[in-house]
Write a protein that holds these residues in place. Structure first.
Motif, PDB file in Angstrom:
ATOM      1  N   SER A 217       0.800  -1.192  -0.088  1.00 52.88           N
ATOM      2  CA  SER A 217      -0.131   0.169  -0.053  1.00 52.88           C
ATOM      3  C   SER A 217       0.725   1.199  -0.024  1.00 52.88           C
ATOM      4  O   SER A 217       0.287   2.357  -0.148  1.00 52.88           O
ATOM      5  N   HIS A 218       2.259   0.912   0.296  1.00 46.53           N
ATOM      6  CA  HIS A 218       3.079   2.176   0.312  1.00 46.53           C
ATOM      7  C   HIS A 218       4.322   1.835  -0.501  1.00 46.53           C
ATOM      8  O   HIS A 218       5.363   1.632   0.188  1.00 46.53           O
ATOM      9  N   PRO A 219       4.030   1.744  -1.728  1.00 48.51           N
ATOM     10  CA  PRO A 219       5.152   1.375  -2.636  1.00 48.51           C
ATOM     11  C   PRO A 219       6.441   2.303  -2.550  1.00 48.51           C
ATOM     12  O   PRO A 219       7.569   2.063  -2.803  1.00 48.51           O
ATOM     13  N   ASP A 220       6.094   3.730  -2.160  1.00 55.29           N
ATOM     14  CA  ASP A 220       7.353   4.637  -2.165  1.00 55.29           C
ATOM     15  C   ASP A 220       8.063   4.719  -0.572  1.00 55.29           C
ATOM     16  O   ASP A 220       8.924   5.692  -0.568  1.00 55.29           O
ATOM     17  N   LEU A 221       7.842   4.178   0.130  1.00 57.55           N
ATOM     18  CA  LEU A 221       7.876   4.058   1.620  1.00 57.55           C
ATOM     19  C   LEU A 221       9.386   4.174   1.816  1.00 57.55           C
ATOM     20  O   LEU A 221      10.277   4.814   2.308  1.00 57.55           O
ATOM     21  N   LEU A 222      10.154   2.981   1.111  1.00 61.50           N
ATOM     22  CA  LEU A 222      11.603   2.893   1.422  1.00 61.50           C
ATOM     23  C   LEU A 222      12.493   4.202   0.768  1.00 61.50           C
ATOM     24  O   LEU A 222      13.497   4.527   1.388  1.00 61.50           O
ATOM     25  N   ASP A 223      11.956   4.621  -0.541  1.00 58.63           N
ATOM     26  CA  ASP A 223      12.605   5.878  -1.101  1.00 58.63           C
ATOM     27  C   ASP A 223      12.736   7.048  -0.156  1.00 58.63           C
ATOM     28  O   ASP A 223      13.415   7.747   0.052  1.00 58.63           O
ATOM     29  N   GLN A 224      11.322   7.027   0.462  1.00 61.85           N
ATOM     30  CA  GLN A 224      11.036   8.367   1.176  1.00 61.85           C
ATOM     31  C   GLN A 224      11.950   8.254   2.595  1.00 61.85           C
ATOM     32  O   GLN A 224      12.310   9.359   3.068  1.00 61.85           O
ATOM     33  N   LEU A 225      12.292   7.038   3.129  1.00 56.49           N
ATOM     34  CA  LEU A 225      12.609   6.871   4.323  1.00 56.49           C
ATOM     35  C   LEU A 225      14.014   7.324   4.239  1.00 56.49           C
ATOM     36  O   LEU A 225      15.072   8.080   4.835  1.00 56.49           O
ATOM     37  N   THR A 226      14.764   6.690   2.979  1.00 54.82           N
ATOM     38  CA  THR A 226      16.220   7.105   2.790  1.00 54.82           C
ATOM     39  C   THR A 226      16.456   8.389   2.587  1.00 54.82           C
ATOM     40  O   THR A 226      17.504   8.875   2.643  1.00 54.82           O
ATOM     41  N   ALA A 227      15.615   8.905   1.697  1.00 57.81           N
ATOM     42  CA  ALA A 227      15.756  10.527   1.286  1.00 57.81           C
ATOM     43  C   ALA A 227      15.464  11.311   2.433  1.00 57.81           C
ATOM     44  O   ALA A 227      16.072  12.430   2.381  1.00 57.81           O
ATOM     45  N   PHE A 228      14.843  11.021   3.594  1.00 55.37           N
ATOM     46  CA  PHE A 228      14.731  11.810   4.700  1.00 55.37           C
ATOM     47  C   PHE A 228      15.760  12.554   5.080  1.00 55.37           C
ATOM     48  O   PHE A 228      16.672  12.022   5.374  1.00 55.37           O
ATOM     49  N   LYS A 229      15.565  13.910   5.489  1.00 57.68           N
ATOM     50  CA  LYS A 229      16.695  14.556   5.939  1.00 57.68           C
ATOM     51  C   LYS A 229      16.122  15.838   6.762  1.00 57.68           C
ATOM     52  O   LYS A 229      15.171  16.554   6.334  1.00 57.68           O
ATOM     53  N   ASP A 230      16.785  16.000   7.787  1.00 61.08           N
ATOM     54  CA  ASP A 230      16.165  17.334   8.690  1.00 61.08           C
ATOM     55  C   ASP A 230      17.600  17.600   9.533  1.00 61.08           C
ATOM     56  O   ASP A 230      17.794  17.314  10.678  1.00 61.08           O
ATOM     57  N   GLY A 231      18.145  18.891   8.884  1.00 59.81           N
ATOM     58  CA  GLY A 231      19.356  19.245   9.543  1.00 59.81           C
ATOM     59  C   GLY A 231      20.428  17.992   9.434  1.00 59.81           C
ATOM     60  O   GLY A 231      20.638  17.379   8.413  1.00 59.81           O
ATOM     61  N   GLU A 232      21.026  17.465  10.704  1.00 58.19           N
ATOM     62  CA  GLU A 232      21.923  16.478  10.998  1.00 58.19           C
ATOM     63  C   GLU A 232      21.276  15.189  10.942  1.00 58.19           C
ATOM     64  O   GLU A 232      21.833  14.045  10.695  1.00 58.19           O
ATOM     65  N   HIS A 233      19.788  15.256  11.071  1.00 62.40           N
ATOM     66  CA  HIS A 233      19.244  14.018  11.018  1.00 62.40           C
ATOM     67  C   HIS A 233      18.856  13.104  10.124  1.00 62.40           C
ATOM     68  O   HIS A 233      18.237  13.628   9.029  1.00 62.40           O
ATOM     69  N   PHE A 234      18.975  11.706  10.074  1.00 65.67           N
ATOM     70  CA  PHE A 234      18.574  11.038   8.946  1.00 65.67           C
ATOM     71  C   PHE A 234      18.335   9.656   9.293  1.00 65.67           C
ATOM     72  O   PHE A 234      18.222   9.420  10.611  1.00 65.67           O
ATOM     73  N   ILE A 235      17.636   8.738   8.609  1.00 63.48           N
ATOM     74  CA  ILE A 235      16.998   7.785   9.027  1.00 63.48           C
ATOM     75  C   ILE A 235      17.967   6.344   8.397  1.00 63.48           C
ATOM     76  O   ILE A 235      18.397   6.358   7.351  1.00 63.48           O
ATOM     77  N   SER A 236      18.646   5.784   9.571  1.00 60.58           N
ATOM     78  CA  SER A 236      19.408   4.774   9.420  1.00 60.58           C
ATOM     79  C   SER A 236      19.022   3.468   8.898  1.00 60.58           C
ATOM     80  O   SER A 236      19.545   2.665   8.161  1.00 60.58           O
ATOM     81  N   ASN A 237      17.861   2.939   9.452  1.00 58.46           N
ATOM     82  CA  ASN A 237      17.539   1.457   9.839  1.00 58.46           C
ATOM     83  C   ASN A 237      16.259   1.272  10.024  1.00 58.46           C
ATOM     84  O   ASN A 237      15.497   2.131  10.529  1.00 58.46           O
ATOM     85  N   PHE A 238      15.584   0.156   9.707  1.00 59.09           N
ATOM     86  CA  PHE A 238      14.421  -0.638  10.173  1.00 59.09           C
ATOM     87  C   PHE A 238      14.601  -1.531  11.160  1.00 59.09           C
ATOM     88  O   PHE A 238      15.319  -2.546  10.994  1.00 59.09           O
ATOM     89  N   GLU A 239      13.442  -1.695  11.982  1.00 56.52           N
ATOM     90  CA  GLU A 239      13.441  -3.061  12.896  1.00 56.52           C
ATOM     91  C   GLU A 239      12.079  -2.989  13.478  1.00 56.52           C
ATOM     92  O   GLU A 239      11.321  -2.327  12.772  1.00 56.52           O
ATOM     93  N   MET A 240      12.002  -3.779  14.671  1.00 56.68           N
ATOM     94  CA  MET A 240      10.749  -3.955  15.097  1.00 56.68           C
ATOM     95  C   MET A 240      10.445  -3.704  16.642  1.00 56.68           C
ATOM     96  O   MET A 240       9.272  -4.224  17.094  1.00 56.68           O
ATOM     97  N   GLU A 241      11.421  -3.109  17.383  1.00 53.34           N
ATOM     98  CA  GLU A 241      11.078  -2.957  18.818  1.00 53.34           C
ATOM     99  C   GLU A 241      11.485  -1.619  19.435  1.00 53.34           C
ATOM    100  O   GLU A 241      11.077  -1.134  20.294  1.00 53.34           O
TER     101      GLU A 241
END
Ligand code: R1P
Ligand code: URA
Length: 293
Positions: A217-241
């Motif tokens: 239902s969210h085919p663009d999720l991975l690309d959007q997460l990888t591209a996310f940037k806010d100042g110094e902050h970025f998304i490094s990884n996925f998990e479940m806890e």
């Protein structure tokens, strides 16, 4: 007088006087706790202890408590997912902060140190398989934390607002939450660890953008997460806890940190050739720090 006694149906104790799911008694738990997802990983950690004094198991919740030198440490398996984190963090908290005889909250609360040693999938080419990530924040796409009342800092609110602008989550799929790591703990794990925002998902496949036969239902999720940037902050990884641990830590007053061995790189489409060896190296490296906390 107000009756603050917690009923038998709310805090469930078994015939050993142990908390229901974990089957652990207060004296069987250390104040420094390592959580792992895989029950078999508990022994992989505790084999490095000089002495193991407690071993318990009920369902997927295995607990070993022992010593490295004079440092008392418990290792607890959580199984997979933040629904299990709700159980484990509440029961760990009850073990130190509720008097099991009077069933009342203790006047002096104890802050546990809770450190997750898990596995994870990277969302950045620059965070390769077999490397280690310290989660600066847990950003939850699961739905545990909205069931609790909590406060976010101004910085957390800003980061979550930036996320909601850049990453489109369809209404009804998730109410994203975000909590930062214990800064004091994170500061101890810098050398040889990447740091970034960790996305916590309510599943391994579609919620992490993996399509086998079910369509996303969210085919663009991975690309959007990888591209996310806010100042110094970025998304490094996925998990479940992680978001569950950080959120419950905030609510209950415990110091939490999540550290992952990267076993998959979703950008480069690679999987570790020996994830077990990466986890073993992560455990040895991190225990060297944890024993000095
Ligand atoms: C999925 O395979 C599991 O691996 C990761 C995820 O968070 C999820 O629990 O962590 P663990 O290896 O610690 O279980
Ligand atoms: N654990 C996850 O949840 N995702 C991965 O890709 C690897 C481990």
């Amino acid at each position: 007088m107000e009756n603050n006694r917690i009923a038998e149906s709310e805090l469930i104790l078994n015939s050993r006087g142990a908390v229901y799911h974990l089957d652990v008694r207060p004296e069987e738990l250390a104040d420094t706790i390592i959580t792992v997802g895989d029950p078999d990983r508990v022994e992989v950690v505790s084999k490095h202890f000089d002495k193991v004094e407690v071993t318990r198991q009920h369902r997927e919740f295995v607990t070993h408590t022992g010593y490295i030198g004079k440092k008392r440490i418990s290792v607890v398996s959580t199984g997979i997912g933040t629904d299990n984190i709700d159980i484990v963090l509440n029961e760990l908290d009850a073990l130190v902060n509720i008097d099991f005889n009077s069933r009342t909250i203790k006047p002096q609360l104890t802050a546990l140190k809770v450190i997750r040693l898990g596995t994870s999938g990277s969302l950045q080419a620059s965070v390769p398989v077999d490397s280690f990530v310290v989660s600066s924040h847990g950003l939850g796409l699961d739905n545990l934390l909205p069931w609790y009342q909590f406060e976010n800092t101004a910085a957390e609110k800003d980061l979550l607002a930036a996320f909601s602008k850049q990453v489109i989550i369809r209404e009804g799929s998730a109410s994203p939450t975000l909590f930062s790591a214990s800064e004091a703990l994170a500061n101890q794990f810098k050398d040889g660890y990447h740091a970034g925002i960790t996305i916590t998902c309510p599943g391994f496949y579609a919620p992490q953008g993996r399509a086998l036969r079910g369509k996303l239902s969210h085919p663009d999720l991975l690309d959007q997460l990888t591209a996310f940037k806010d100042g110094e902050h970025f998304i490094s990884n996925f998990e479940m806890e992680t978001s569950g641990i950080y959120g419950m830590g905030r609510i209950l007053g415990h110091d939490c940190l999540s550290i992952s061995a990267i076993v998959a790189n979703r950008v480069k489409k690679e999987f570790s050739k020996d994830g077990g060896a990466a986890v073993e190296t992560l455990i040895q490296k991190s225990l060297g720090i944890i024993e000095k906390l």
